[in-house]
Motif scaffolding. Sequence first.
Motif, PDB file in Angstrom:
ATOM      1  N   PRO A  58       0.711  -0.861   0.114  1.00 15.90           N
ATOM      2  CA  PRO A  58      -0.176  -0.129  -0.056  1.00 15.90           C
ATOM      3  C   PRO A  58       0.707   1.577   0.159  1.00 15.90           C
ATOM      4  O   PRO A  58       0.181   2.555  -0.516  1.00 15.90           O
ATOM      5  CB  PRO A  58      -0.660  -0.102   1.055  1.00 15.90           C
ATOM      6  N   HIS A  59       2.208   1.668   0.457  1.00 19.37           N
ATOM      7  CA  HIS A  59       2.762   2.529   0.783  1.00 19.37           C
ATOM      8  C   HIS A  59       3.466   3.039  -0.316  1.00 19.37           C
ATOM      9  O   HIS A  59       3.458   4.119  -1.007  1.00 19.37           O
ATOM     10  CB  HIS A  59       3.835   2.554   1.453  1.00 19.37           C
ATOM     11  N   TYR A  60       3.439   1.940  -1.198  1.00 24.56           N
ATOM     12  CA  TYR A  60       4.122   2.419  -2.589  1.00 24.56           C
ATOM     13  C   TYR A  60       2.671   2.573  -4.016  1.00 24.56           C
ATOM     14  O   TYR A  60       3.259   3.057  -4.137  1.00 24.56           O
ATOM     15  CB  TYR A  60       5.364   1.575  -3.834  1.00 24.56           C
ATOM     16  N   ASP A  61       2.836   1.368  -3.711  1.00 30.53           N
ATOM     17  CA  ASP A  61       1.092   0.537  -4.918  1.00 30.53           C
ATOM     18  C   ASP A  61       1.110   1.256  -6.044  1.00 30.53           C
ATOM     19  O   ASP A  61       1.082   2.288  -6.892  1.00 30.53           O
ATOM     20  CB  ASP A  61      -0.119   1.851  -4.532  1.00 30.53           C
ATOM     21  N   ARG A  64      -1.075   2.390  -8.886  1.00 33.50           N
ATOM     22  CA  ARG A  64      -1.325   3.913  -8.977  1.00 33.50           C
ATOM     23  C   ARG A  64      -1.351   4.808 -10.321  1.00 33.50           C
ATOM     24  O   ARG A  64      -0.842   5.631 -11.236  1.00 33.50           O
ATOM     25  CB  ARG A  64      -1.509   4.602  -7.616  1.00 33.50           C
ATOM     26  N   LEU A  65      -0.091   4.096 -10.659  1.00 29.20           N
ATOM     27  CA  LEU A  65       0.747   4.276 -11.764  1.00 29.20           C
ATOM     28  C   LEU A  65       0.764   3.539 -13.264  1.00 29.20           C
ATOM     29  O   LEU A  65       1.334   4.187 -14.351  1.00 29.20           O
ATOM     30  CB  LEU A  65       2.332   4.232 -11.680  1.00 29.20           C
ATOM     31  N   SER A 144      15.675   0.915  -3.213  1.00 29.52           N
ATOM     32  CA  SER A 144      14.772   1.088  -2.721  1.00 29.52           C
ATOM     33  C   SER A 144      13.643   0.887  -3.963  1.00 29.52           C
ATOM     34  O   SER A 144      14.312   1.164  -4.739  1.00 29.52           O
ATOM     35  CB  SER A 144      15.280   2.276  -2.222  1.00 29.52           C
ATOM     36  N   LEU A 146      11.611   3.117  -4.012  1.00 32.37           N
ATOM     37  CA  LEU A 146      11.434   4.651  -4.552  1.00 32.37           C
ATOM     38  C   LEU A 146      12.419   4.674  -5.663  1.00 32.37           C
ATOM     39  O   LEU A 146      12.125   5.227  -6.478  1.00 32.37           O
ATOM     40  CB  LEU A 146      11.895   5.513  -3.486  1.00 32.37           C
ATOM     41  N   ALA A 147      13.317   4.281  -5.186  1.00 28.77           N
ATOM     42  CA  ALA A 147      14.741   4.052  -6.526  1.00 28.77           C
ATOM     43  C   ALA A 147      14.343   3.104  -7.925  1.00 28.77           C
ATOM     44  O   ALA A 147      14.538   4.025  -9.136  1.00 28.77           O
ATOM     45  CB  ALA A 147      16.344   3.472  -5.997  1.00 28.77           C
ATOM     46  N   LEU A 149      10.738   2.944  -8.631  1.00 28.49           N
ATOM     47  CA  LEU A 149       9.266   3.298  -9.166  1.00 28.49           C
ATOM     48  C   LEU A 149      10.509   4.485 -10.237  1.00 28.49           C
ATOM     49  O   LEU A 149       9.834   5.036 -10.982  1.00 28.49           O
ATOM     50  CB  LEU A 149       9.000   4.591  -7.788  1.00 28.49           C
ATOM     51  N   HIS A 150      11.601   5.494  -9.869  1.00 26.43           N
ATOM     52  CA  HIS A 150      11.961   6.308 -10.413  1.00 26.43           C
ATOM     53  C   HIS A 150      13.043   5.319 -11.507  1.00 26.43           C
ATOM     54  O   HIS A 150      12.621   5.496 -12.623  1.00 26.43           O
ATOM     55  CB  HIS A 150      12.633   7.197  -9.566  1.00 26.43           C
TER      56      HIS A 150
END
Lengths: 174, 113
Positions: A58-61, A64-65, A144, A146-147, A149-150
Amino acid sequence: MSTTTAGGGPVTTEAEAAAAEQLRSAVARQFGRSLHIRTLDTGSCAACEQEIRMLAAPHYDLHRLGLFFTPAPRHADLLLVTGPMLRAFAAAARKTYEAMPGPKLVVATGACALGGVYQPDAFSYGSADQVLPVDVWIPGCPPSPLALLHGLLVAVGRLADKVSGLSFVAGASS
Amino acid sequence: MPLWFVRGLRRGVVTTRYPDRSEMSARDLPTPPAFRPGALTGEIADGLVAICPSRALTREGGTLIFDVGACTACGRCGEYAPGAVTASGEFELAAARRSGLVKRIGLGAEVTR
């Protein structure tokens, strides 16, 4: 490779570049809306897989992208490769890539896949780009969520490659 | 307790807004090093090259070559030479070219000597 037009004349490099750019933007437009990811572990320690798995939490989900995981290479637009590409796995990696429909992207994930941890030897190629045509490289051990996702958003052209402009000199603005 | 968790409990939404908004939890991540060329001598550079477990650092004369792709952000270089190495704080490290991850850092102290 020699290319000819339908009329038989040679394709100029300008025309080729324009066509390539047109195709690239069309692909980016399509992939920017919905993209299916197949992960491929070529001998990683599973730390990268732990982080990749967190993308669906849920935190990165990542849904949604417009990004989704798929278990089937034939349904995949993007191959997320982890590990140092073991020689025993190279045939399977090639088959996975060939099974994917075009256009397709390959993202090398983690320091192993980027050639940082293992040297080429009798057991591994040492990096993913020795076997697969890599489009985007995501450093990290492990990267991570986030990395990741980027990196995925860089691969589909929704974010810019930032690191190429960085100097890694302390105090420098870029 | 991470701040995002507390904020999430208050708002009832835990999902990050990245990439539309910057993500605060990124500050807690280990990141590759950034170097202070003024404090980098040849001796320190050789020590860093020797201590790096993933061969992310090599030295070529007066230049320290840092391969961000090979770096595991273990932090050993920062422990070895705290005056010359600091955390870069960068986590958005994805590159569209492999060569974009290879950085050349001049040994400032070497040049001025």
